[in-house]
Design an enzyme around this catalytic site. Structure first.
Site, PDB file in Angstrom:
ATOM      1  N   LYS A 171       0.829  -1.211   0.000  1.00 52.29           N
ATOM      2  CA  LYS A 171       0.000   0.000   0.000  1.00 52.29           C
ATOM      3  C   LYS A 171       0.868   1.268   0.000  1.00 52.29           C
ATOM      4  O   LYS A 171       0.594   2.227  -0.720  1.00 52.29           O
ATOM      5  CB  LYS A 171      -0.928  -0.044   1.223  1.00 52.29           C
ATOM      6  CG  LYS A 171      -1.694   1.221   1.505  1.00 52.29           C
ATOM      7  CD  LYS A 171      -2.738   1.556   0.460  1.00 52.29           C
ATOM      8  CE  LYS A 171      -3.418   2.873   0.836  1.00 52.29           C
ATOM      9  NZ  LYS A 171      -4.361   3.331  -0.158  1.00 52.29           N
ATOM     10  N   LYS A 242      15.849  11.963 -26.311  1.00 49.84           N
ATOM     11  CA  LYS A 242      15.491  13.072 -27.215  1.00 49.84           C
ATOM     12  C   LYS A 242      14.157  13.686 -26.774  1.00 49.84           C
ATOM     13  O   LYS A 242      14.033  14.904 -26.635  1.00 49.84           O
ATOM     14  CB  LYS A 242      15.408  12.528 -28.655  1.00 49.84           C
ATOM     15  CG  LYS A 242      15.009  13.520 -29.710  1.00 49.84           C
ATOM     16  CD  LYS A 242      13.636  13.327 -30.328  1.00 49.84           C
ATOM     17  CE  LYS A 242      13.138  11.939 -30.491  1.00 49.84           C
ATOM     18  NZ  LYS A 242      11.773  11.769 -30.946  1.00 49.84           N
TER      19      LYS A 242
HETATM   20  P1  NAD Z   1     -11.435   9.124   8.595  1.00 49.51           P
HETATM   21  O1  NAD Z   1     -10.714  10.127   9.429  1.00 49.51           O
HETATM   22  O2  NAD Z   1     -12.590   9.540   7.754  1.00 49.51           O
HETATM   23  O3  NAD Z   1     -11.915   7.904   9.536  1.00 49.51           O
HETATM   24  C1  NAD Z   1     -11.233   7.490  10.680  1.00 49.51           C
HETATM   25  C2  NAD Z   1     -12.264   7.111  11.724  1.00 49.51           C
HETATM   26  O4  NAD Z   1     -11.581   6.606  12.873  1.00 49.51           O
HETATM   27  C3  NAD Z   1     -13.113   8.285  12.200  1.00 49.51           C
HETATM   28  O5  NAD Z   1     -14.486   7.953  12.165  1.00 49.51           O
HETATM   29  C4  NAD Z   1     -12.612   8.550  13.612  1.00 49.51           C
HETATM   30  O6  NAD Z   1     -13.628   9.061  14.474  1.00 49.51           O
HETATM   31  C5  NAD Z   1     -12.198   7.160  14.022  1.00 49.51           C
HETATM   32  N1  NAD Z   1     -11.220   7.137  15.110  1.00 49.51           N
HETATM   33  C6  NAD Z   1     -10.113   7.903  15.250  1.00 49.51           C
HETATM   34  N2  NAD Z   1      -9.465   7.571  16.380  1.00 49.51           N
HETATM   35  C7  NAD Z   1     -10.178   6.576  16.952  1.00 49.51           C
HETATM   36  C8  NAD Z   1     -10.012   5.818  18.147  1.00 49.51           C
HETATM   37  N3  NAD Z   1      -8.973   6.024  18.968  1.00 49.51           N
HETATM   38  N4  NAD Z   1     -10.935   4.862  18.424  1.00 49.51           N
HETATM   39  C9  NAD Z   1     -11.982   4.653  17.595  1.00 49.51           C
HETATM   40  N5  NAD Z   1     -12.201   5.347  16.474  1.00 49.51           N
HETATM   41  C10 NAD Z   1     -11.299   6.294  16.149  1.00 49.51           C
HETATM   42  O7  NAD Z   1     -10.300   8.439   7.691  1.00 49.51           O
HETATM   43  P2  NAD Z   1     -10.535   7.584   6.350  1.00 49.51           P
HETATM   44  O8  NAD Z   1     -10.419   8.477   5.164  1.00 49.51           O
HETATM   45  O9  NAD Z   1     -11.728   6.711   6.527  1.00 49.51           O
HETATM   46  O10 NAD Z   1      -9.222   6.693   6.366  1.00 49.51           O
HETATM   47  C11 NAD Z   1      -9.075   5.535   7.200  1.00 49.51           C
HETATM   48  C12 NAD Z   1      -7.805   4.820   6.794  1.00 49.51           C
HETATM   49  O11 NAD Z   1      -7.925   4.394   5.427  1.00 49.51           O
HETATM   50  C13 NAD Z   1      -6.560   5.723   6.851  1.00 49.51           C
HETATM   51  O12 NAD Z   1      -5.466   4.958   7.286  1.00 49.51           O
HETATM   52  C14 NAD Z   1      -6.385   6.165   5.417  1.00 49.51           C
HETATM   53  O13 NAD Z   1      -5.027   6.484   5.121  1.00 49.51           O
HETATM   54  C15 NAD Z   1      -6.860   4.934   4.658  1.00 49.51           C
HETATM   55  N6  NAD Z   1      -7.376   5.204   3.303  1.00 49.51           N
HETATM   56  C16 NAD Z   1      -8.145   6.288   3.032  1.00 49.51           C
HETATM   57  C17 NAD Z   1      -8.631   6.492   1.738  1.00 49.51           C
HETATM   58  C18 NAD Z   1      -9.523   7.660   1.405  1.00 49.51           C
HETATM   59  O14 NAD Z   1      -9.669   7.951   0.200  1.00 49.51           O
HETATM   60  N7  NAD Z   1     -10.126   8.337   2.350  1.00 49.51           N
HETATM   61  C19 NAD Z   1      -8.321   5.561   0.726  1.00 49.51           C
HETATM   62  C20 NAD Z   1      -7.567   4.434   1.032  1.00 49.51           C
HETATM   63  C21 NAD Z   1      -7.084   4.268   2.332  1.00 49.51           C
END
Ligand code: NAD
Length: 316
Positions: A171, A242
């Protein structure tokens, strides 16, 4: 059917948990933002008070959290997953996180008789909502096989990547390449527009060319780099040099800085000075292999099979 726990119902988690629920798995949910769980509870999910409680009520626990800091806290912190997980339980982290963190967590869970997989995803929020996601899985293969039906409930491209941490490495590599390509596209489009072409026309020409079907990734790599074979050339390094020097020349005329293109030009020149001008231009890859002290070989990949992907996914 296994009871599935899901922690982290954000942009990605909400879509994935929604598809798991649609596939009729009993669901237990938790998020620090209580409101994030409301829609799932309305549809019959059970709301837990902590990650430990999710784990104690579930056969398989997923997390989709912002990053390594939150993953470590939710997995190992007070009232964390490790505290509640049952012997035989499976913990799967879907977050984009640090490979060495999941490698550190795995033995701690194993000591409790539980299993760990890392399974970061790619496809964005819309892909998560519509089951159009790649899932890159690291960990024991037998555990992967056991939960594959649950992964299939939210991902349409589920890949086994290797031992624990392998999914996260894939990833990070995927995203790092994406950022580099994005910068190269930014450089190209700013050059094209400043040199007098309408943005839409430029975009159409670029995406309809070889680049638009990612021919380097799908066709060239298996034919040349994976075999360490750069002859016969389908496009020589001399011609590639080129082309790129014509682009940087145009950029100087229009005063457009092209940091990535400038680097690519210098590397092409270095390769040319090695006497590789009549080899396939992908031979530049060899310089990076030397710099990294590693070879990227996969001669078993059939280039025909690799390029068939393109004909079925013309926009890929
Ligand atoms: P987001 O911030 O929308 O969601 C994260 C969630 O985790 C939130 O609902 C938050 O309240 C919750 N959270 C945070 N700390 C917490 C805790 N201690 N206990 C319980 N819940 C908790 O993020 P996202 O965009 O959904 O991304 C999630 C993961 O997926 C990340 O690692 C991101 O890099 C990856 N990702 C995101 C995308 C995208 O396009 N958004 C694509 C691929 C991968």
């Amino acid at each position: 059917m296994e009871t599935v726990g899901f922690i982290g119902l954000g942009n990605m988690g909400a879509g994935m948990a929604g598809n798991i629920q649609k596939a009729d798995y009993p669901l237990v949910v938790y998020d620090v933002r209580r409101e994030a769980a409301a829609a799932f509870v309305e549809r019959g999910a059970r709301l837990a008070a902590s990650p430990a409680e999710v784990a104690s009520l579930s056969d398989v626990v997923f997390t989709s959290l912002p990053g390594p800091k939150e993953v470590e806290e939710v997995a190992l912190g007070p009232q964390g997953i490790l505290e509640g997980i049952r012997p035989g339980g499976i913990y799967v982290d879907l977050s984009t996180s640090r490979p060495t963190l999941i490698r550190r967590l795995e033995p701690l869970f194993r000591a409790k008789g539980a299993h760990v997989l890392d399974a970061p995803v790619s496809g964005g929020k819309s892909g998560a909502a519509t089951r159009n996601l790649a899932v890159m899985v690291g960990g024991e293969r037998a555990i992967f096989e056991r939960i594959k039906p649950i992964l299939d409930a939210f991902g349409d491209k589920v890949f086994y990547a290797g031992s624990i941490g392998a999914g996260s490495v894939c990833k990070l590599v995927h995203n790092m390449i994406g950022h580099g390509v994005r910068q190269a596209i930014a450089e190209g489009l700013t050059l094209g527009v400043k040199a007098g072409v309408e943005a839409e026309a430029l975009w159409e020409c670029v995406r309809r060319g070889a680049l638009g079907r990612m021919s380097f990734l799908h066709e060239t790599l298996p034919r040349t780099v994976f075999r360490g074979q750069y002859e016969p050339p389908s496009f020589t390094l001399a011609l590639a040099y080129k082309d790129i020097s014509l682009a940087t020349e145009l950029a100087r005329e229009y005063q457009v800085p092209l940091p990535v293109a400038a680097l690519a030009e210098q590397l092409a020149l270095e390769a040319l000075n090695r006497g590789w001008g009549e080899l396939d231009s992908s031979v530049i890859f060899r310089l990076q292999e030397e710099a990294a002290g590693v070879e990227v070989r996969a001669p078993q990949v059939d280039p025909q099979r690799a390029s068939r992907f393109i004909s079925t996914h013309p926009e890929a």
